[in-house]
Design an enzyme around this catalytic site. Structure first.
Site, PDB file in Angstrom:
ATOM      1  N   HIS A 102       0.835  -1.200   0.000  1.00 13.88           N
ATOM      2  CA  HIS A 102       0.000   0.000   0.000  1.00 13.88           C
ATOM      3  C   HIS A 102       0.873   1.254   0.000  1.00 13.88           C
ATOM      4  O   HIS A 102       0.639   2.188  -0.783  1.00 13.88           O
ATOM      5  CB  HIS A 102      -0.916  -0.001   1.225  1.00 13.88           C
ATOM      6  CG  HIS A 102      -1.548   1.322   1.515  1.00 13.88           C
ATOM      7  ND1 HIS A 102      -2.767   1.708   0.980  1.00 13.88           N
ATOM      8  CD2 HIS A 102      -1.136   2.366   2.285  1.00 13.88           C
ATOM      9  CE1 HIS A 102      -3.071   2.917   1.404  1.00 13.88           C
ATOM     10  NE2 HIS A 102      -2.102   3.341   2.201  1.00 13.88           N
ATOM     11  N   GLU A 103       1.894   1.276   0.852  1.00 15.35           N
ATOM     12  CA  GLU A 103       2.758   2.457   0.941  1.00 15.35           C
ATOM     13  C   GLU A 103       3.574   2.635  -0.335  1.00 15.35           C
ATOM     14  O   GLU A 103       3.768   3.758  -0.808  1.00 15.35           O
ATOM     15  CB  GLU A 103       3.684   2.334   2.159  1.00 15.35           C
ATOM     16  CG  GLU A 103       2.962   2.241   3.498  1.00 15.35           C
ATOM     17  CD  GLU A 103       2.066   3.435   3.772  1.00 15.35           C
ATOM     18  OE1 GLU A 103       2.312   4.528   3.210  1.00 15.35           O
ATOM     19  OE2 GLU A 103       1.106   3.278   4.553  1.00 15.35           O
ATOM     20  N   HIS A 106       1.561   4.292  -3.057  1.00 14.10           N
ATOM     21  CA  HIS A 106       1.570   5.760  -2.984  1.00 14.10           C
ATOM     22  C   HIS A 106       2.741   6.317  -3.786  1.00 14.10           C
ATOM     23  O   HIS A 106       2.610   7.317  -4.491  1.00 14.10           O
ATOM     24  CB  HIS A 106       1.716   6.215  -1.528  1.00 14.10           C
ATOM     25  CG  HIS A 106       0.436   6.258  -0.760  1.00 14.10           C
ATOM     26  ND1 HIS A 106      -0.665   6.998  -1.171  1.00 14.10           N
ATOM     27  CD2 HIS A 106       0.076   5.677   0.414  1.00 14.10           C
ATOM     28  CE1 HIS A 106      -1.636   6.857  -0.284  1.00 14.10           C
ATOM     29  NE2 HIS A 106      -1.222   6.056   0.671  1.00 14.10           N
ATOM     30  N   GLU A 167      -5.814   7.470  -0.599  1.00 12.86           N
ATOM     31  CA  GLU A 167      -5.647   6.266   0.218  1.00 12.86           C
ATOM     32  C   GLU A 167      -6.375   5.076  -0.412  1.00 12.86           C
ATOM     33  O   GLU A 167      -5.858   3.956  -0.435  1.00 12.86           O
ATOM     34  CB  GLU A 167      -6.180   6.507   1.637  1.00 12.86           C
ATOM     35  CG  GLU A 167      -5.335   7.432   2.474  1.00 12.86           C
ATOM     36  CD  GLU A 167      -3.941   6.891   2.725  1.00 12.86           C
ATOM     37  OE1 GLU A 167      -3.791   5.659   2.845  1.00 12.86           O
ATOM     38  OE2 GLU A 167      -3.005   7.700   2.791  1.00 12.86           O
TER      39      GLU A 167
END
Length: 280
Positions: A102-103, A106, A167
């Site tokens: 997920h990070e 980004h 997000e």
């Protein structure tokens, strides 16, 4: 984008230098078992997704911060920062893999540069509006009040929704990165289900998504479940080993219910009768 790639790179390198200075002595050595664990997970994600052009030119270093803070992030250059508190929350490498995917999402989605540009745009708009208000009503107290109302409105109706949107984008792309890396993608939903329970049980009250930079834990878990079949299919297409029959989402749900039942029984058994004071 309000800045060109060279300017963004300069900002990112300055950010990396500042972070390394701020964390300083809290950074675990590169040969520490915890750091090695995170490095292995990150390398697994990068190797499995090497075909994505956005990974080119990224310097995926890893730093583990010895702190109880429950957080992890990746700066646009690709450097991964993970706090010990987040590692304690991840029950296994599959959960850690989905969190870091997920990070990293980004990072490859360029959300860092978008955020800087978005903030710059809002600042420009703010200057114009404040100048217009001052020109029409040149009263200090009124201008201060309008500026405060404007800033609050911008935050609630533009900044926070934009943050929640990025997000959700990172959740979607991150799940694909995790699937290609052969992690058990079901752990992503299980992780946020666990986080929702912990927040409800030990937090400071219910989450108010409208006032948060992130979607609620429940919403994230539900959203990931909605696209889980696609992620599982992608994982299969990548030749990953079959998933175990034990679904971690059901396990977390069962544990949460059992703990909640024990809590209720404990409070019921330890209720003390209230003494009635008679006033004569």
């Amino acid at each position: 984008m309000a800045f060109n790639p060279k300017q963004i790179e300069q900002i990112n390198r300055f950010e990396l230098d500042m972070l390394m200075q701020n964390f300083g002595s809290k950074l675990l050595p590169h040969n520490h078992p915890t750091t090695i664990r995170v490095q292995n997970v990150v390398r697994r994600i990068i190797a499995a997704n090497a075909d994505i052009k956005e990974f080119e030119g990224k310097e995926f270093g890893v730093s583990v911060v010895d702190s109880s803070v429950e957080n992890a992030f990746v700066i646009p250059l690709g450097h991964v920062f993970v706090f010990s508190g987040m590692l304690n929350l991840c029950s296994n490498d599959d959960q850690l893999g989905t969190v870091l995917s997920h990070e990293i999402a980004h990072c490859i989605l360029n959300h860092g540069a978008e955020n800087v540009s978005f903030a710059h745009l809002l600042d420009m708009i703010s200057i114009v509006i404040i100048a217009a208000i001052w020109a029409v009503i040149p009263i200090d107290s009124f201008s201060v009040l309008m500026h405060w109302l404007y800033q609050k409105s911008i935050k609630i109706f533009l900044e926070l929704p934009y943050s929640r949107k990025t997000e959700m984008e990172a959740d979607y792309v991150g799940l694909q990165l995790a699937a290609k890396s052969c992690f058990d993608v079901r752990e992503s939903s299980a992780f946020w289900c666990k986080m929702a329970f912990l927040t409800k049980t030990f937090g400071n009250g219910p989450e108010i998504e409208f006032l948060s930079t992130h979607p609620s834990h429940e919403k994230r878990s539900e959203s990931l479940d909605n696209i889980m079949d696609q992620a599982v299919q992608l994982r299969t297409l990548c030749g990953c080993p079959k998933l175990t029959w034990r679904d971690p989402r059901l396990h977390v749900e069962a544990v949460n219910k059992a703990i909640e039942l024990q809590r209720r029984q404990f409070f019921e058994q330890n209720k003390k009768p209230v003494d009635v004071i008679k006033i004569r």
